[in-house]
Design a protein around this motif. Sequence first.
Motif, mmCIF file in Angstrom:
data_model
loop_
_atom_site.group_PDB
_atom_site.id
_atom_site.type_symbol
_atom_site.label_atom_id
_atom_site.label_comp_id
_atom_site.label_asym_id
_atom_site.label_seq_id
_atom_site.Cartn_x
_atom_site.Cartn_y
_atom_site.Cartn_z
ATOM 1 N N GLU A 24 1.036 -1.184 0.051
ATOM 2 C CA GLU A 24 0.069 0.001 0.016
ATOM 3 C C GLU A 24 0.902 1.349 0.212
ATOM 4 O O GLU A 24 0.676 2.311 -0.855
ATOM 5 C CB GLU A 24 -0.968 0.111 1.172
ATOM 6 C CG GLU A 24 -2.169 -1.027 1.165
ATOM 7 C CD GLU A 24 -1.692 -2.289 1.482
ATOM 8 O OE1 GLU A 24 -2.371 -3.525 1.224
ATOM 9 O OE2 GLU A 24 -0.308 -2.597 2.009
ATOM 10 N N SER A 181 -5.143 4.197 -9.792
ATOM 11 C CA SER A 181 -5.151 4.579 -8.430
ATOM 12 C C SER A 181 -4.379 3.633 -7.792
ATOM 13 O O SER A 181 -4.113 2.573 -8.052
ATOM 14 C CB SER A 181 -6.827 4.562 -7.988
ATOM 15 O OG SER A 181 -7.068 3.170 -7.924
ATOM 16 N N ASP A 183 -4.925 2.054 -5.101
ATOM 17 C CA ASP A 183 -5.788 0.892 -4.811
ATOM 18 C C ASP A 183 -5.862 -0.267 -5.767
ATOM 19 O O ASP A 183 -5.719 -1.339 -5.669
ATOM 20 C CB ASP A 183 -7.243 1.200 -4.570
ATOM 21 C CG ASP A 183 -7.457 1.873 -3.060
ATOM 22 O OD1 ASP A 183 -6.335 1.946 -2.483
ATOM 23 O OD2 ASP A 183 -8.487 2.415 -2.838
ATOM 24 N N LYS A 184 -5.942 0.379 -6.952
ATOM 25 C CA LYS A 184 -5.789 -0.691 -8.409
ATOM 26 C C LYS A 184 -4.301 -1.478 -8.492
ATOM 27 O O LYS A 184 -4.168 -2.590 -8.727
ATOM 28 C CB LYS A 184 -6.014 -0.117 -9.559
ATOM 29 C CG LYS A 184 -7.694 0.411 -9.696
ATOM 30 C CD LYS A 184 -7.942 1.061 -10.942
ATOM 31 C CE LYS A 184 -9.421 1.304 -11.147
ATOM 32 N NZ LYS A 184 -10.005 1.663 -12.515
ATOM 33 N N VAL A 186 -2.290 -1.706 -5.869
ATOM 34 C CA VAL A 186 -2.334 -2.878 -4.790
ATOM 35 C C VAL A 186 -2.904 -4.163 -5.004
ATOM 36 O O VAL A 186 -2.414 -5.317 -4.792
ATOM 37 C CB VAL A 186 -2.991 -2.131 -3.442
ATOM 38 C CG1 VAL A 186 -3.040 -3.285 -2.304
ATOM 39 C CG2 VAL A 186 -1.843 -1.026 -2.990
ATOM 40 N N GLY A 187 -4.089 -3.854 -5.593
ATOM 41 C CA GLY A 187 -4.981 -5.258 -5.918
ATOM 42 C C GLY A 187 -4.132 -6.189 -6.925
ATOM 43 O O GLY A 187 -4.198 -7.135 -6.969
#
Length: 229
Positions: A24, A181, A183-184, A186-187
Amino acid sequence: MARLTKKQKEARAKVDKNKLYSIEEASALLKEITYTKFDASVDLAVRLGVDPRKANQMVRGVVSLPHGTGKDMKVLALVTPDKEDEAKAAGADYVGLDEYLQKIKEGWTDVDVIVTMPSIMGKLGPLGRVLGPRGLMPNPKTGTVTMDVAKAVSEVKAGKIDFKVDKTGIVHAPIGKASFSADKLVGNANELLTTLIKLKPTAAKGTYVKSIYMSSTMSPSIAIDTKIG
């Protein structure tokens, strides 16, 4: 040695070389230190505790990134006439057979992935010298040799990538673009690492994931805590 630009110096100053970041933290930091005018690619480099020279320690696989790669993958479907409509409907950029085999023989390789059928692999054998070094040779293990051509094409278009450990024991794989982003990123990173861990060879001894680095085109690399993986 080339001198660093002001932006390169600023980017390097933001990365603590003595710290192991969480995925993250690394994803958020990467967006801060990517300064290219184009949408830079984001990659993970994972050093594995394997000996790729030994067949029983080879790590190779495929992963479908939940948020795609951000790249419009150009797909060539080498198929028989009865499969052409199916491949086109799935989004293949080039569809055909003999005319594309001839183009490849002449040196054309302007695609990212080639999907084909088992019955056609015999015709691709002689083209190994052209396709092999570019990583374009279809392989049943990566799902690019199949009778379900439509599924294979649509998966590649949606963000399915294949990876292979290199001779130094490192897997390099794209996990998106700098415009994604955090978050993307990280995913996608977690999906790749989870897949890699599942593929640990039983013959591999000691530490499996030795190091993980995240970087974008021309950015400094960020060391990630391997305990995450």
